[in-house]
Design a protein around this motif. Sequence first.
Motif, PDB file in Angstrom:
ATOM      1  N   ARG A 132       0.840  -1.204   0.000  1.00 16.89           N
ATOM      2  CA  ARG A 132       0.000   0.000   0.000  1.00 16.89           C
ATOM      3  C   ARG A 132       0.873   1.252   0.000  1.00 16.89           C
ATOM      4  O   ARG A 132       0.577   2.225  -0.690  1.00 16.89           O
ATOM      5  CB  ARG A 132      -0.921  -0.004   1.205  1.00 16.89           C
ATOM      6  CG  ARG A 132      -1.785   1.253   1.276  1.00 16.89           C
ATOM      7  CD  ARG A 132      -2.692   1.239   2.461  1.00 16.89           C
ATOM      8  NE  ARG A 132      -3.951   0.649   2.035  1.00 16.89           N
ATOM      9  CZ  ARG A 132      -4.905   0.249   2.849  1.00 16.89           C
ATOM     10  NH1 ARG A 132      -4.740   0.323   4.148  1.00 16.89           N
ATOM     11  NH2 ARG A 132      -6.023  -0.250   2.390  1.00 16.89           N
TER      12      ARG A 132
ATOM     13  N   VAL B  98      -4.493  -3.538  -4.396  1.00 14.78           N
ATOM     14  CA  VAL B  98      -4.108  -3.482  -2.986  1.00 14.78           C
ATOM     15  C   VAL B  98      -5.356  -3.522  -2.110  1.00 14.78           C
ATOM     16  O   VAL B  98      -5.376  -4.209  -1.085  1.00 14.78           O
ATOM     17  CB  VAL B  98      -3.251  -2.225  -2.702  1.00 14.78           C
ATOM     18  CG1 VAL B  98      -2.998  -2.075  -1.217  1.00 14.78           C
ATOM     19  CG2 VAL B  98      -1.935  -2.290  -3.463  1.00 14.78           C
ATOM     20  N   ARG B  99      -6.414  -2.820  -2.511  1.00 17.71           N
ATOM     21  CA  ARG B  99      -7.662  -2.864  -1.737  1.00 17.71           C
ATOM     22  C   ARG B  99      -8.219  -4.273  -1.682  1.00 17.71           C
ATOM     23  O   ARG B  99      -8.727  -4.715  -0.646  1.00 17.71           O
ATOM     24  CB  ARG B  99      -8.691  -1.909  -2.340  1.00 17.71           C
ATOM     25  CG  ARG B  99      -8.408  -0.452  -2.018  1.00 17.71           C
ATOM     26  CD  ARG B  99      -9.604   0.438  -2.317  1.00 17.71           C
ATOM     27  NE  ARG B  99     -10.140   0.266  -3.654  1.00 17.71           N
ATOM     28  CZ  ARG B  99      -9.828   1.021  -4.705  1.00 17.71           C
ATOM     29  NH1 ARG B  99      -8.979   2.015  -4.571  1.00 17.71           N
ATOM     30  NH2 ARG B  99     -10.373   0.803  -5.879  1.00 17.71           N
TER      31      ARG B  99
ATOM     32  N   ASP C 238      -3.359   3.466  -2.939  1.00 18.37           N
ATOM     33  CA  ASP C 238      -4.673   2.853  -2.724  1.00 18.37           C
ATOM     34  C   ASP C 238      -5.287   2.431  -4.069  1.00 18.37           C
ATOM     35  O   ASP C 238      -6.321   2.957  -4.493  1.00 18.37           O
ATOM     36  CB  ASP C 238      -5.580   3.844  -1.984  1.00 18.37           C
ATOM     37  CG  ASP C 238      -6.839   3.186  -1.482  1.00 18.37           C
ATOM     38  OD1 ASP C 238      -6.792   1.992  -1.135  1.00 18.37           O
ATOM     39  OD2 ASP C 238      -7.886   3.858  -1.446  1.00 18.37           O
TER      40      ASP C 238
ATOM     41  N   VAL D  60      -6.262  -6.198   0.854  1.00 16.72           N
ATOM     42  CA  VAL D  60      -6.674  -5.800   2.198  1.00 16.72           C
ATOM     43  C   VAL D  60      -7.998  -6.478   2.558  1.00 16.72           C
ATOM     44  O   VAL D  60      -8.160  -7.011   3.658  1.00 16.72           O
ATOM     45  CB  VAL D  60      -6.790  -4.264   2.303  1.00 16.72           C
ATOM     46  CG1 VAL D  60      -7.464  -3.852   3.605  1.00 16.72           C
ATOM     47  CG2 VAL D  60      -5.418  -3.623   2.178  1.00 16.72           C
TER      48      VAL D  60
END
Length: 96
Positions: free
Chosen positions: A24, A33-34, A29, A37
């Motif tokens: 990240r 990557v989200r 963002d 997560v």
Amino acid sequence: MTSSEIVELRRTLGRLRQCVGGMRARYGDIAAVRRLVNDLERLDIDVTELGELDDAPRPREAPRVGREVVVVPEAPYDPRLWHDADDEGLGGYRRT
């Protein structure tokens, strides 16, 4: 799962969380990557649920004795099987 396996999973998730944090920081963002997560959060929830399962009583499985595989043929059924049968799904319509 044993408690030591749960502990090891939590430790591994912690390391993975650090790696995802580094990604990240490097990539920002972005969608990929989200997703990581979100996947990590889902794994954390699942590990918590697995840990709770150890404390809960396990349901008993029904014995498999007497179960057999029934093969249903793909050929059409003989229409005589349905002679004088009510079509209940069609409001009582009856074929003549």
